[in-house]
Design a protein around this motif. Structure first.
Motif, short mmCIF file in Angstrom:
data_model
loop_
_atom_site.label_atom_id
_atom_site.label_comp_id
_atom_site.label_asym_id
_atom_site.label_seq_id
_atom_site.Cartn_x
_atom_site.Cartn_y
_atom_site.Cartn_z
N PRO A 85 15.42 -3.63 10.58
CA PRO A 85 14.09 -4.00 11.12
C PRO A 85 13.44 -2.87 11.94
O PRO A 85 12.22 -2.78 11.97
N MET A 86 14.23 -2.05 12.58
CA MET A 86 13.68 -0.99 13.42
C MET A 86 13.60 0.34 12.70
O MET A 86 12.86 1.22 13.11
N GLY A 87 14.37 0.47 11.62
CA GLY A 87 14.45 1.79 11.00
C GLY A 87 14.28 1.81 9.51
O GLY A 87 14.66 2.79 8.86
N TRP A 88 13.71 0.74 8.93
CA TRP A 88 13.64 0.67 7.47
C TRP A 88 12.83 1.82 6.89
O TRP A 88 13.00 2.17 5.73
N GLY A 89 11.96 2.41 7.66
CA GLY A 89 11.09 3.47 7.15
C GLY A 89 11.71 4.86 7.22
O GLY A 89 11.05 5.84 6.84
N ARG A 90 12.93 4.96 7.69
CA ARG A 90 13.60 6.27 7.78
C ARG A 90 14.39 6.54 6.50
O ARG A 90 15.27 5.76 6.13
N PRO A 91 14.11 7.64 5.84
CA PRO A 91 14.87 7.95 4.62
C PRO A 91 16.37 8.00 4.84
O PRO A 91 17.13 7.66 3.93
N SER A 92 16.82 8.37 6.03
CA SER A 92 18.26 8.48 6.29
C SER A 92 18.98 7.14 6.26
O SER A 92 20.20 7.10 6.20
N GLU A 93 18.20 6.04 6.27
CA GLU A 93 18.82 4.71 6.21
C GLU A 93 19.34 4.39 4.81
O GLU A 93 20.13 3.47 4.64
N TYR A 94 18.92 5.12 3.82
CA TYR A 94 19.16 4.76 2.43
C TYR A 94 20.20 5.65 1.77
O TYR A 94 20.31 6.83 2.08
N ASP A 95 20.94 5.04 0.88
CA ASP A 95 22.08 5.73 0.27
C ASP A 95 21.77 6.34 -1.08
O ASP A 95 22.20 7.45 -1.37
N TYR A 96 21.10 5.60 -1.91
CA TYR A 96 20.84 6.07 -3.27
C TYR A 96 19.33 6.08 -3.52
O TYR A 96 18.61 5.18 -3.09
N TRP A 97 18.92 7.09 -4.26
CA TRP A 97 17.50 7.29 -4.53
C TRP A 97 17.27 7.44 -6.02
O TRP A 97 18.09 8.05 -6.73
N GLY A 98 16.15 6.90 -6.47
CA GLY A 98 15.73 7.14 -7.83
C GLY A 98 14.84 8.37 -7.90
O GLY A 98 14.41 8.91 -6.89
#
Length: 126
Positions: free
Chosen positions: A104-117
């Motif tokens: 909820p506080m950091g969903w917009g940070r790319p570093s939160e995500y593991d896999y990218w298309g």
């Protein structure tokens, strides 16, 4: 894990596009999916996120009321419906996974995500 974003294109201001994100190698419904965009010379920006547990959604302010994130009926796809597109929406759009739910506080940070298309180009121009 592979993610595939599609649906981009050239559209006039005020037009609509629907982006799709398909995944292989994971059960998509268990993951949060974020949509990001990156315009030339700008940082990657979080656009929207949908959680895998309760389907809660998040949007950056500039797209609220115009974009809608959703899951397909079979939970194997995530969509980003983009309406009333503006020239400033022009960017390469990416989907990415975060386990279980959007932060909820950091969903917009790319570093939160593991896999990218790979990205799909959206161009809004008359």
């Amino acid at each position: 894990v592979q993610l595939q974003a599609s649906g981009g294109g050239l559209v006039q201001p005020g037009g609509s596009l629907r982006l799709s994100c398909a995944a292989s190698g994971l059960i998509l419904e268990y993951y949060a999916i974020g949509w990001f965009r990156q315009a030339p010379g700008k940082e990657r920006e979080g656009v929207s996120c949908i959680s895998g547990n309760d389907g809660s959604t998040y949007y950056t302010d500039s797209v609220k009321g115009r974009f809608t994130i959703s899951r397909g009926n079979a939970k194997k796809m995530v969509y980003l419906q983009m309406n009333d597109l503006k020239p400033e929406d022009t960017a390469v759009y990416y989907c990415a996974t975060d386990y279980y739910k959007c932060n909820p506080m950091g969903w917009g940070r790319p570093s939160e995500y593991d896999y990218w298309g790979q990205g799909t180009q959206v161009t809004v121009s008359s």
